[in-house]
Design an enzyme around this catalytic site. Structure first.
Site, PDB file in Angstrom:
ATOM      1  N   TRP A 127       0.869  -1.184   0.000  1.00 52.65           N
ATOM      2  CA  TRP A 127       0.000   0.000   0.000  1.00 52.65           C
ATOM      3  C   TRP A 127       0.911   1.241   0.000  1.00 52.65           C
ATOM      4  O   TRP A 127       1.814   1.339   0.843  1.00 52.65           O
ATOM      5  CB  TRP A 127      -0.865  -0.045   1.269  1.00 52.65           C
ATOM      6  CG  TRP A 127      -1.855   1.061   1.407  1.00 52.65           C
ATOM      7  CD1 TRP A 127      -2.748   1.496   0.489  1.00 52.65           C
ATOM      8  CD2 TRP A 127      -2.074   1.863   2.584  1.00 52.65           C
ATOM      9  NE1 TRP A 127      -3.509   2.513   1.004  1.00 52.65           N
ATOM     10  CE2 TRP A 127      -3.119   2.754   2.290  1.00 52.65           C
ATOM     11  CE3 TRP A 127      -1.488   1.909   3.854  1.00 52.65           C
ATOM     12  CZ2 TRP A 127      -3.596   3.691   3.201  1.00 52.65           C
ATOM     13  CZ3 TRP A 127      -1.961   2.822   4.762  1.00 52.65           C
ATOM     14  CH2 TRP A 127      -3.002   3.705   4.440  1.00 52.65           C
ATOM     15  N   ASP A 208      -0.384  -5.176   9.591  1.00 52.61           N
ATOM     16  CA  ASP A 208      -1.440  -4.241   9.215  1.00 52.61           C
ATOM     17  C   ASP A 208      -2.628  -5.091   8.761  1.00 52.61           C
ATOM     18  O   ASP A 208      -2.551  -5.775   7.738  1.00 52.61           O
ATOM     19  CB  ASP A 208      -0.919  -3.354   8.070  1.00 52.61           C
ATOM     20  CG  ASP A 208      -1.963  -2.359   7.572  1.00 52.61           C
ATOM     21  OD1 ASP A 208      -3.083  -2.337   8.121  1.00 52.61           O
ATOM     22  OD2 ASP A 208      -1.649  -1.611   6.620  1.00 52.61           O
ATOM     23  N   ALA A 210      -6.406  -4.673   7.720  1.00 56.32           N
ATOM     24  CA  ALA A 210      -7.425  -3.662   7.422  1.00 56.32           C
ATOM     25  C   ALA A 210      -8.655  -4.241   6.731  1.00 56.32           C
ATOM     26  O   ALA A 210      -9.610  -3.523   6.451  1.00 56.32           O
ATOM     27  CB  ALA A 210      -6.819  -2.566   6.543  1.00 56.32           C
ATOM     28  N   LYS A 243     -13.255  -0.646   6.637  1.00 54.99           N
ATOM     29  CA  LYS A 243     -13.826  -1.458   5.553  1.00 54.99           C
ATOM     30  C   LYS A 243     -14.846  -2.455   6.077  1.00 54.99           C
ATOM     31  O   LYS A 243     -15.949  -2.541   5.559  1.00 54.99           O
ATOM     32  CB  LYS A 243     -12.724  -2.208   4.812  1.00 54.99           C
ATOM     33  CG  LYS A 243     -11.402  -1.483   4.705  1.00 54.99           C
ATOM     34  CD  LYS A 243     -11.368  -0.454   3.614  1.00 54.99           C
ATOM     35  CE  LYS A 243     -10.137   0.419   3.773  1.00 54.99           C
ATOM     36  NZ  LYS A 243      -9.762   1.144   2.598  1.00 54.99           N
TER      37      LYS A 243
HETATM   38  C1  LMR Z   1      -7.015   2.064  -0.468  1.00 53.24           C
HETATM   39  O1  LMR Z   1      -5.970   1.393  -0.404  1.00 53.24           O
HETATM   40  O2  LMR Z   1      -7.537   2.388  -1.534  1.00 53.24           O
HETATM   41  C2  LMR Z   1      -7.683   2.496   0.805  1.00 53.24           C
HETATM   42  O3  LMR Z   1      -7.026   1.950   1.907  1.00 53.24           O
HETATM   43  C3  LMR Z   1      -7.869   3.964   0.886  1.00 53.24           C
HETATM   44  C4  LMR Z   1      -6.593   4.677   1.183  1.00 53.24           C
HETATM   45  O4  LMR Z   1      -6.551   5.379   2.193  1.00 53.24           O
HETATM   46  O5  LMR Z   1      -5.631   4.570   0.408  1.00 53.24           O
END
Ligand code: LMR
Length: 394
Positions: A127, A208, A210, A243
């Site tokens: 991410w 992490d 999520a 989420k």
């Molecule tokens: C994503 O990865 O699209 C979500 O977790 C929103 C974000 O904050 O990036």
């Protein structure tokens, strides 16, 4: 001083979200930001959340402060949700945070303040906000190989090889389930082998998580985390309720420090409380309170679990339909990995130019690394996406 400000970089996911909103085409498709969408393309409030909000509105008599680490009942329900009874309550210190990002940020500050020479290892890819926050805080970071773009699977042996060169005390950032952006996840036997490498190398896992409940189920998605926690003496966990409770804008998350040394809890709890005070004092309460109400009330909890299950099953159906449609149209199982992936995302494996072309010509928005939000698909979108994937020759 303002003339000296550096020009802050854009976040590619959030920028894409704005570009999509500004696009006037009626048939555009948003596979960008990680937000669940139902078949009509909207992101509804979950029934249990709406009910809990009604109850709260009726019953809540004050908006006065709660506590610097948030409400301890929230810690209890979240510890139970993620860890069940795999460690005792006396092993876990926790603090509510503004969303999962808040928990990640607090954990990274804790790591930096404790030992600035620590390197944080992140998966390649990950991410984008992981390397961004780590870099912003001036923490050293290194990548471990994770995703094989040819097969769409985890390149597990390469991951272990890279991690075996980490130095004692380094931190390894892992996705608890539903890997973002790839959708490729570790199997339980791989979590077990990874645990050995972490133990042998004296490395600290920082998980992490999520998307619990978006992959195979609430317990199934936490199985790897639970295994690590049972077998490794110190684990850091950052979790988000954005989420799986659909309460994105309420900013609800939690940071947990798990230690097998029961004597650590008081000190760890004091540290998390102190960290919250330094950054924002009291964490937001509204979302955390809704989550607590839902998880404690049997009726609300059942309603939540049923709705979450239907979201999870819907994503699996989308995965299967897309993989099948692609297989039919191109006459090969090249994209079969899409049905194997789990969670909200899959990395398609398109180049940035192909992603641009799909956006410009077909109005299909995905992140530049070709991450697609599977939860935003429906039958019509699947047809159009398949057509576009073939046309741009992914
Ligand atoms: C994503 O990865 O699209 C979500 O977790 C929103 C974000 O904050 O990036």
């Amino acid at each position: 001083m303002f003339e000296k400000l550096f020009s802050a970089p854009d976040d590619k996911i959030i920028k894409l979200m704005h570009t999509f909103s500004a696009d006037p085409r009626a048939d555009k498709i948003d596979l960008g930001v990680g937000v669940y969408k139902n078949k009509n393309g909207s992101t509804p409030i979950m029934h249990s959340v709406k009910k809990a909000e009604n109850l709260l509105w009726e019953e809540q008599s004050t908006k006065s402060y709660v506590g610097l680490a948030g409400d301890f009942e929230f810690h209890d329900v979240m510890r139970d949700l993620i860890l069940k009874n795999c460690v005792g309550e006396d092993c876990v210190a926790a603090a509510a945070t503004p969303g999962g990002t808040g928990a990640i940020r607090q954990a990274l500050e804790l790591i930096k303040n404790t030992d600035p020479s620590t390197t944080v290892w992140i998966s390649s890819p990950t991410w984008p906000n992981h390397p961004s926050i780590i870099g912003y805080l001036g923490i050293k970071q290194k990548e471990y190989r994770y995703f094989d773009y040819k097969t769409g699977c985890v390149e597990f042996e390469n991951m272990l090889e890279d991690l075996s060169s980490a130095k004692r005390g380094d931190v390894v950032l892992l996705h608890g389930c539903c890997h973002n952006p790839t959708g490729a996840n570790l199997k339980l036997d791989q979590w077990a082998r990874l645990t050995e490498i972490l133990l042998d190398g004296g490395l600290i896992p920082f998980i992490d998580i999520a998307y619990q409940g978006f992959g195979d189920g609430l317990d199934e998605d936490a199985a790897g985390v639970r295994y690590l926690v049972m077998n490794i003496p110190e684990v850091i966990i950052a979790s988000s309720c954005s989420k799986n409770f659909g309460i994105y804008r309420e900013r609800t998350g939690i940071l947990m420090l798990v230690s097998h040394n029961k004597g650590d809890k008081i000190k760890n709890q004091k540290m998390l409380t102190y960290l919250n005070r330094q950054n924002y004092s009291f964490p937001p309460d509204h979302g955390a309170r809704l989550v607590t109400m839902i998880l404690k009330d049997p009726e609300l909890r059942t309603s939540w679990e049923v709705e979450l299950k239907s979201i999870q099953v819907g994503m699996l159906q989308n995965r299967e339909s897309l993989a099948l449609e692609l297989c039919k149209q191109i006459g090969s199982d090249r994209f079969g990995f899409l049905a194997e992936h789990r969670g909200m995302f899959s990395l398609l494996g398109a180049t940035e130019m192909q992603v641009d072309e799909m956006r410009n010509k077909y109005g299909i928005y995905m992140v530049s690394d070709s991450r697609m939000n599977i939860a935003a698909l429906n039958l019509k979108a699947i047809h159009k996406l398949t057509e576009a994937i073939i046309a741009v020759k992914v």
